[in-house]
Scaffold this active site. Structure first.
Site, PDB file in Angstrom:
ATOM      1  N   ASP A 189       1.033  -1.199  -0.044  1.00 41.68           N
ATOM      2  CA  ASP A 189      -0.039  -0.124   0.158  1.00 41.68           C
ATOM      3  C   ASP A 189       0.750   1.271   0.091  1.00 41.68           C
ATOM      4  O   ASP A 189       0.680   2.115   0.778  1.00 41.68           O
ATOM      5  CB  ASP A 189      -0.908   0.071   1.140  1.00 41.68           C
ATOM      6  CG  ASP A 189      -2.219   1.029   1.166  1.00 41.68           C
ATOM      7  OD1 ASP A 189      -2.593   1.333  -0.007  1.00 41.68           O
ATOM      8  OD2 ASP A 189      -2.604   1.353   2.192  1.00 41.68           O
ATOM      9  N   ASN A 204       1.975   7.105   2.723  1.00 36.00           N
ATOM     10  CA  ASN A 204       2.608   5.980   3.800  1.00 36.00           C
ATOM     11  C   ASN A 204       4.003   6.122   3.714  1.00 36.00           C
ATOM     12  O   ASN A 204       4.951   5.509   4.083  1.00 36.00           O
ATOM     13  CB  ASN A 204       2.220   4.673   3.390  1.00 36.00           C
ATOM     14  CG  ASN A 204       0.850   4.096   4.132  1.00 36.00           C
ATOM     15  OD1 ASN A 204       0.497   4.650   5.082  1.00 36.00           O
ATOM     16  ND2 ASN A 204       0.292   3.130   3.323  1.00 36.00           N
ATOM     17  N   ASP A 206       3.460   2.065   8.128  1.00 34.85           N
ATOM     18  CA  ASP A 206       2.305   1.323   7.800  1.00 34.85           C
ATOM     19  C   ASP A 206       2.313   0.019   6.753  1.00 34.85           C
ATOM     20  O   ASP A 206       1.880   0.172   5.917  1.00 34.85           O
ATOM     21  CB  ASP A 206       1.253   1.974   7.471  1.00 34.85           C
ATOM     22  CG  ASP A 206       0.055   1.484   7.522  1.00 34.85           C
ATOM     23  OD1 ASP A 206      -0.119   0.170   7.791  1.00 34.85           O
ATOM     24  OD2 ASP A 206      -1.278   1.708   7.319  1.00 34.85           O
TER      25      ASP A 206
END
Length: 325
Positions: free
Chosen positions: A200, A205, A217
């Site tokens: 992701d 992030n 994350d």
């Protein structure tokens, strides 16, 4: 109806943190997270920590530990990855009142500038090192980013649970099938290698500070093609995306080989993400935080725009892939 997170009141957060021998100074600030619950938690005579309380029944203990081990292995290579805090026994995953939770050091910084090619080059170098290590072995417990889970399962859930307005169901039904067929054809041509990825890796992030990209994350870490961690960093016109990807890959290739055949997967992966995102919102609609945070979801306008986005993706997948320098 009660939701499991209804039990995660401030006292429960404090008790969880203090179960690890820490003393909370009672300053608890909710952070912007919906899949899990995340808080900045003040600690007496020490820097604040970030507490992540995992959504019940989403990940198994083995899957969460595999995420922790992956981020810690990257940190051990001197990559700026925010790995979980360890207690005196070396543990990173804890359980309290029915919740798995982990604690993380707080990392300052701001989102990178997508138009800053020097920053993208630096991010590319870091991703090259991440993937160099990611290729060394496979995840044993965490899932794979595949057409079945992100595409077919999302489609079937939305149609079965009747989230889509009745008059739009025929359009979604036929269009989603066309999308999945095109995605399958694209994946079959790419012959991509699945490796351990962040999963992701969007701008939110990555925190930029002191000329360094700090990756946070890893909750969605999974087996995926390497391009999965690159395409979400691209934005703007086709020319701008080509320039950005070329800069990222220039840094990336200093540490890791990259198969340019994977570039054709960008629009296929974007299509799967669009389908999975709508299904994710639908699956989480029973969580009271979601209707408050996403009031526009599940309206006729939302579904009409979603179908339009899928049509645009079907057209995009028929265009030539980006050509890097």
């Amino acid at each position: 109806m009660q939701h499991p997170y209804d039990a995660l009141h401030p006292d429960a957060v404090i008790d969880a943190v203090e179960s690890q021998g820490l003393i909370c100074d009672l300053r608890i600030y909710p952070l912007n997270s919906y899949e899990n619950r995340v808080y900045q938690i003040g600690i007496e005579d020490a820097p604040a920590l970030i507490g992540k309380f995992y959504r019940p029944e989403r990940w198994s203990r083995e899957q969460i530990l595999e995420e922790h081990q992956f981020s810690q292995a990257l940190k051990d290579l001197d990559l700026s990855v925010v790995a979980p805090w360890k207690n005196d026994q070396g543990e990173t995953l804890f359980e309290h009142a029915g919740f798995y939770f982990a604690l993380y050091p707080r990392q300052g910084g701001h989102a990178p500038e997508t138009g800053d090619l020097d920053q993208l080059f630096s991010i590319g170098r870091a991703l090259g090192r991440i993937h160099q290590m990611g290729k060394q072995s496979d995840f044993q417990h965490r899932p794979k980013l595949d057409i079945e889970s992100f595409g077919r399962a999302s489609r079937e859930f939305l149609l079965a649970e009747k989230f889509i307005p009745v008059d739009l169901i025929p359009a979604y039904d036929s269009l989603s099938l066309d999308i999945l067929q095109r995605v399958e054809d694209t994946f079959s041509r790419s012959n991509a290698q699945w490796i351990r990825c962040h999963g992701d890796c969007h701008i939110g992030n990555i925190l930029w500070r002191h000329d360094t990209a700090h990756f946070v994350d890893f909750d969605d870490a999974r087996m995926a093609p390497a391009i999965q961690d690159l395409w979400m960093l691209l934005s703007g016109t086709r020319h701008q995306q080509t320039e950005q990807l070329s800069e990222i890959l220039e840094g990336y290739r200093e540490f890791c080989d990259f198969d340019t055949a994977e570039i054709q997967l960008i629009e296929a992966l974007r299509s799967l993400r669009l389908m999975q995102y709508s299904a994710w919102l639908a699956r989480r609609w029973g969580d009271p935080a979601f209707p408050k945070a996403f009031p526009w979801f599940n309206t006729e306008r939302y579904w009409a725009e979603h179908i339009l986005s899928l049509r645009e993706q079907l057209a995009a997948m028929q265009e030539p892939a980006l050509q890097v320098y």
